[in-house]
Enzyme design. Sequence first.
Site, short mmCIF file in Angstrom:
data_model
loop_
_atom_site.label_atom_id
_atom_site.label_comp_id
_atom_site.label_asym_id
_atom_site.label_seq_id
_atom_site.Cartn_x
_atom_site.Cartn_y
_atom_site.Cartn_z
N GLY A 48 0.79 -1.24 0.00
CA GLY A 48 0.00 0.00 0.00
C GLY A 48 0.81 1.28 0.00
CG ASP A 106 -8.32 -0.36 10.23
OD1 ASP A 106 -9.14 0.48 10.57
OD2 ASP A 106 -8.65 -1.51 9.86
CE LYS A 135 -9.60 3.15 7.88
NZ LYS A 135 -10.20 1.83 7.57
CG PHE A 156 -12.43 -0.09 3.02
CD1 PHE A 156 -11.52 -0.87 3.72
CD2 PHE A 156 -12.39 -0.11 1.63
CE1 PHE A 156 -10.59 -1.67 3.05
CE2 PHE A 156 -11.47 -0.89 0.95
CZ PHE A 156 -10.57 -1.67 1.66
CG ASP A 163 -5.57 -3.60 -1.58
OD1 ASP A 163 -5.07 -3.13 -0.55
OD2 ASP A 163 -6.02 -4.77 -1.64
NE ARG A 169 -2.15 -2.97 -4.26
CZ ARG A 169 -2.17 -3.18 -2.94
NH1 ARG A 169 -2.05 -2.17 -2.12
NH2 ARG A 169 -2.31 -4.39 -2.45
P1 5GP Z 1 -4.13 -2.54 10.91
O1 5GP Z 1 -3.21 -3.68 11.25
O2 5GP Z 1 -3.70 -1.22 11.52
O3 5GP Z 1 -5.56 -2.86 11.24
O4 5GP Z 1 -4.18 -2.37 9.35
C1 5GP Z 1 -3.06 -2.27 8.63
C2 5GP Z 1 -3.24 -2.47 7.17
O5 5GP Z 1 -4.59 -2.76 6.78
C3 5GP Z 1 -2.90 -1.20 6.43
O6 5GP Z 1 -1.51 -1.07 6.24
C4 5GP Z 1 -3.65 -1.40 5.14
O7 5GP Z 1 -2.89 -2.18 4.26
C5 5GP Z 1 -4.89 -2.14 5.56
N1 5GP Z 1 -6.02 -1.20 5.75
C6 5GP Z 1 -6.50 -0.70 6.89
N2 5GP Z 1 -7.53 0.15 6.68
C7 5GP Z 1 -7.68 0.20 5.34
C8 5GP Z 1 -8.58 0.94 4.48
O8 5GP Z 1 -9.44 1.73 4.88
N3 5GP Z 1 -8.41 0.73 3.15
C9 5GP Z 1 -7.48 -0.11 2.63
N4 5GP Z 1 -7.43 -0.21 1.33
N5 5GP Z 1 -6.61 -0.81 3.42
C10 5GP Z 1 -6.73 -0.65 4.75
MG MG Z 2 -0.52 -1.63 4.49
#
Ligand code: 5GP
Ligand code: MG
Length: 182
Positions: A48, A106, A135, A156, A163, A169
């Site tokens: 990403g 996230d 977030k 999201f 993606d 992307r």
């Molecule tokens: P976490 O471990 O903090 O929950 O999420 C990390 C990864 O989840 C991010 O680096 C990303 O790749 C994916 N992710 C989290 N939220 C989103 C979102 O709103 N959209 C997209 N496309 N990917 C997300």
């Molecule tokens: Mg990521």
Amino acid sequence: MTTIQVGDQTFQLYLSETDISARVKALAEILNTDYQGKNPLFIGILNGVFMFIADLFKHLTIDAELGFVRLSSYQGMQSSGDLHQKMGLDKDLANRDVIVVDDIIDTGNTLSKFVADLQRNYPTARIKVLTLLSKPSARKVAFEADYVGFEIPNVFVVGYGLDYDECGRQWPAIYQLYSNSE
Ligand code: 5GP
Ligand code: MG
């Protein structure tokens, strides 16, 4: 309203290309100041982060090195909570200034685990975290980046490297899931 279609979903414009590029340039300028005279190693988290880190690097004036890792904890629109390292790091981080760069935080699961692992493996590394998006209301573990591009609500988003099921992307702006109520 500007909308795009990615797979089976419609998304609406959330952050324009102009807003993003202004913020990315501002972040690079902060890093140019904070890391002046240092030689930080940026570690980008694929996939990403590719567009963000490419744009960020164009504005860096400091000496900076670049490495990537590939982690995954996401399937579809849900974080699975398990972290898999699919591509490792070929750099020695001992006594280095390290900036871990992600596209979005996230739940906080991915980065909190990854950064804790790095710090355990390299106790002398000075590790900071940079994320384009955060977030705060979606956190499941307490974790915040040192540098944040934009704080966003728990929606999201796709585009600018992010993606939906590996698609979307390429868009130069960031889009959120379309909702009829707005
Ligand atoms: P976490 O471990 O903090 O929950 O999420 C990390 C990864 O989840 C991010 O680096 C990303 O790749 C994916 N992710 C989290 N939220 C989103 C979102 O709103 N959209 C997209 N496309 N990917 C997300
Ligand atoms: Mg990521």
